[in-house]
Motif scaffolding. Structure first.
Motif, PDB file in Angstrom:
ATOM      1  N   UNK A 238      -4.852  17.097  -1.130  1.00 36.51           N
ATOM      2  CA  UNK A 238      -5.197  18.500  -1.410  1.00 36.51           C
ATOM      3  C   UNK A 238      -6.702  18.790  -1.403  1.00 36.51           C
ATOM      4  N   UNK A 239      -7.546  17.976  -2.057  1.00 43.33           N
ATOM      5  CA  UNK A 239      -8.974  18.288  -2.080  1.00 43.33           C
ATOM      6  C   UNK A 239      -9.791  17.774  -0.895  1.00 43.33           C
TER       7      UNK A 239
ATOM      8  N   UNK B 265       3.477  17.136   1.349  1.00 38.13           N
ATOM      9  CA  UNK B 265       2.133  16.567   1.145  1.00 38.13           C
ATOM     10  C   UNK B 265       1.038  17.310   1.887  1.00 38.13           C
ATOM     11  N   UNK B 266       1.396  17.992   2.972  1.00 41.82           N
ATOM     12  CA  UNK B 266       0.382  18.654   3.788  1.00 41.82           C
ATOM     13  C   UNK B 266      -0.344  17.720   4.737  1.00 41.82           C
ATOM     14  N   UNK B 267       0.261  16.557   5.067  1.00 42.93           N
ATOM     15  CA  UNK B 267      -0.401  15.635   5.997  1.00 42.93           C
ATOM     16  C   UNK B 267      -0.572  16.275   7.373  1.00 42.93           C
ATOM     17  N   UNK B 268      -1.664  15.885   8.035  1.00 40.97           N
ATOM     18  CA  UNK B 268      -2.031  16.490   9.323  1.00 40.97           C
ATOM     19  C   UNK B 268      -1.410  15.789  10.525  1.00 40.97           C
ATOM     20  N   UNK B 269      -1.172  14.475  10.390  1.00 41.58           N
ATOM     21  CA  UNK B 269      -0.623  13.674  11.489  1.00 41.58           C
ATOM     22  C   UNK B 269       0.503  12.790  10.962  1.00 41.58           C
ATOM     23  N   UNK B 270       1.440  12.475  11.840  1.00 44.30           N
ATOM     24  CA  UNK B 270       2.483  11.490  11.566  1.00 44.30           C
ATOM     25  C   UNK B 270       2.186  10.271  12.428  1.00 44.30           C
ATOM     26  N   UNK B 271       2.165   9.082  11.817  1.00 40.51           N
ATOM     27  CA  UNK B 271       1.956   7.840  12.565  1.00 40.51           C
ATOM     28  C   UNK B 271       3.242   7.025  12.513  1.00 40.51           C
ATOM     29  N   UNK B 272       3.791   6.734  13.690  1.00 39.38           N
ATOM     30  CA  UNK B 272       5.091   6.074  13.798  1.00 39.38           C
ATOM     31  C   UNK B 272       4.918   4.609  14.194  1.00 39.38           C
ATOM     32  N   UNK B 273       5.434   3.704  13.352  1.00 41.05           N
ATOM     33  CA  UNK B 273       5.251   2.264  13.558  1.00 41.05           C
ATOM     34  C   UNK B 273       6.546   1.534  13.887  1.00 41.05           C
ATOM     35  N   UNK B 274       7.609   2.274  14.146  1.00 41.03           N
ATOM     36  CA  UNK B 274       8.877   1.611  14.393  1.00 41.03           C
ATOM     37  C   UNK B 274       9.290   1.660  15.859  1.00 41.03           C
ATOM     38  N   UNK B 275      10.604   1.729  16.075  1.00 38.15           N
ATOM     39  CA  UNK B 275      11.147   1.757  17.443  1.00 38.15           C
ATOM     40  C   UNK B 275      11.447   3.187  17.904  1.00 38.15           C
ATOM     41  N   UNK B 276      10.642   4.134  17.432  1.00 38.47           N
ATOM     42  CA  UNK B 276      10.883   5.537  17.780  1.00 38.47           C
ATOM     43  C   UNK B 276      10.736   5.748  19.298  1.00 38.47           C
ATOM     44  N   UNK B 277      11.655   6.523  19.845  1.00 38.19           N
ATOM     45  CA  UNK B 277      11.648   6.769  21.285  1.00 38.19           C
ATOM     46  C   UNK B 277      10.584   7.790  21.662  1.00 38.19           C
TER      47      UNK B 277
ATOM     48  N   UNK C  33       0.824  -1.217   0.000  1.00 39.68           N
ATOM     49  CA  UNK C  33       0.000   0.000   0.000  1.00 39.68           C
ATOM     50  C   UNK C  33       0.861   1.271   0.000  1.00 39.68           C
ATOM     51  N   UNK C  34       2.164   1.118  -0.207  1.00 44.70           N
ATOM     52  CA  UNK C  34       3.050   2.291  -0.196  1.00 44.70           C
ATOM     53  C   UNK C  34       2.638   3.283  -1.279  1.00 44.70           C
ATOM     54  N   UNK C  35       2.744   4.574  -0.952  1.00 45.50           N
ATOM     55  CA  UNK C  35       2.352   5.633  -1.873  1.00 45.50           C
ATOM     56  C   UNK C  35       3.500   6.634  -2.018  1.00 45.50           C
ATOM     57  N   UNK C  36       3.581   7.276  -3.162  1.00 51.03           N
ATOM     58  CA  UNK C  36       4.626   8.285  -3.357  1.00 51.03           C
ATOM     59  C   UNK C  36       4.171   9.624  -2.783  1.00 51.03           C
ATOM     60  N   UNK C  37       5.129  10.487  -2.528  1.00 48.23           N
ATOM     61  CA  UNK C  37       4.822  11.822  -2.013  1.00 48.23           C
ATOM     62  C   UNK C  37       3.892  12.563  -2.969  1.00 48.23           C
ATOM     63  N   UNK C  38       4.185  12.465  -4.250  1.00 46.51           N
ATOM     64  CA  UNK C  38       3.376  13.182  -5.251  1.00 46.51           C
ATOM     65  C   UNK C  38       1.943  12.652  -5.294  1.00 46.51           C
ATOM     66  N   UNK C  39       1.790  11.332  -5.282  1.00 51.24           N
ATOM     67  CA  UNK C  39       0.447  10.734  -5.284  1.00 51.24           C
ATOM     68  C   UNK C  39      -0.344  11.191  -4.062  1.00 51.24           C
ATOM     69  N   UNK C  40       0.306  11.140  -2.897  1.00 50.38           N
ATOM     70  CA  UNK C  40      -0.370  11.518  -1.653  1.00 50.38           C
ATOM     71  C   UNK C  40      -0.809  12.972  -1.685  1.00 50.38           C
ATOM     72  N   UNK C  41       0.063  13.845  -2.171  1.00 53.64           N
ATOM     73  CA  UNK C  41      -0.258  15.270  -2.223  1.00 53.64           C
ATOM     74  C   UNK C  41      -1.513  15.521  -3.056  1.00 53.64           C
ATOM     75  N   UNK C  42      -1.636  14.831  -4.175  1.00 49.20           N
ATOM     76  CA  UNK C  42      -2.792  15.016  -5.059  1.00 49.20           C
ATOM     77  C   UNK C  42      -4.090  14.534  -4.411  1.00 49.20           C
ATOM     78  N   UNK C  43      -3.994  13.480  -3.609  1.00 47.85           N
ATOM     79  CA  UNK C  43      -5.197  12.956  -2.942  1.00 47.85           C
ATOM     80  C   UNK C  43      -5.578  13.824  -1.747  1.00 47.85           C
TER      81      UNK C  43
END
Length: 201
Positions: A46-47, A73-85, A34-44
């Motif tokens: 924006x509207x 992209x203008x994303x509103x939230x970051x979701x972290x799925x790794x070993x981030x402290x 389900x990976x998406x590119x930055x450009x694809x995400x930005x287009x989805x």
């Protein structure tokens, strides 16, 4: 009940999820089908209407790289799925959703992430996947936890079991990806059924 539809890859599915009542749309910036590119995400993104929040999903990616994608992209939230402290969670310009395994250990670790806006309790990771594996866990271990007001639930959820999961765990929101797919593709009818079932609770 907040509902996040994750793994959005097309404008058509994003629109279907919005019309069905989704509160969050998830965009995967990690190795995944389900990976998406930055450009694809930005287009989805924006509207999208203002009340529907976009979420970028990352696994152990460099903070600067994540911030670059946020800005692009203008994303509103970051979701972290790794070993981030817990400290790393404080270093972003947008609110953070921290994913943790739905285990007793995961519950203990959750207390450290006080800077996260939401704590997403997901299936314990498999060797090849940090969550997102579509496997349910023992939801009842989450009942009565001290972070109910920011608990989100993921892992093996479907329209058929989401009501039970909500009753067992008492989350503020639920997150689904494979549970609203048919043959590996997002299914608008399943998205609609899932959101309806979740918001009845």
């Amino acid at each position: 009940m907040l509902v996040k539809i994750c793994g959005i890859t097309t404008p058509e599915i994003a629109e279907a999820a919005v019309h069905a009542g989704a509160d969050f749309l998830g965009f995967v910036f990690a190795k995944s089908k389900r990976e998406i590119s930055t450009e694809q995400a930005r287009k989805i993104i924006a509207p999208l209407p203002e009340h529907v929040k976009s979420v970028g999903v990352f696994v152990n990616k460099d903070t600067k790289e994540i911030e670059h994608i946020v800005q692009e992209t203008g994303i509103d939230f970051v979701q972290l799925h790794g070993e981030e402290t817990a400290e790393a969670v404080k270093n972003f310009s947008v609110p953070v959703i921290k994913s943790l395994p739905g285990t007793t250990d995961g519950l203990h670790i959750a207390a450290q992430y006080d800077a996260a806006s939401y704590l997403l309790m997901d299936s314990p990771p498999l060797p090849h996947a940090h969550g997102g594996n579509g496997i349910a866990f023992n939801w009842s271990i989450l009942k009565g936890n001290h972070f109910t007001d920011r608990l989100m639930l993921a892992g093996g959820l479907t329209a058929e079991n989401v009501a039970e999961a909500i009753r067992e765990a008492g989350p503020i929101g639920v997150d689904v990806s494979s549970g609203v797919e048919t043959d590996g593709e997002k299914d608008p009818d399943k998205i609609k059924a899932f959101i309806h079932a979740a918001k009845q609770q």
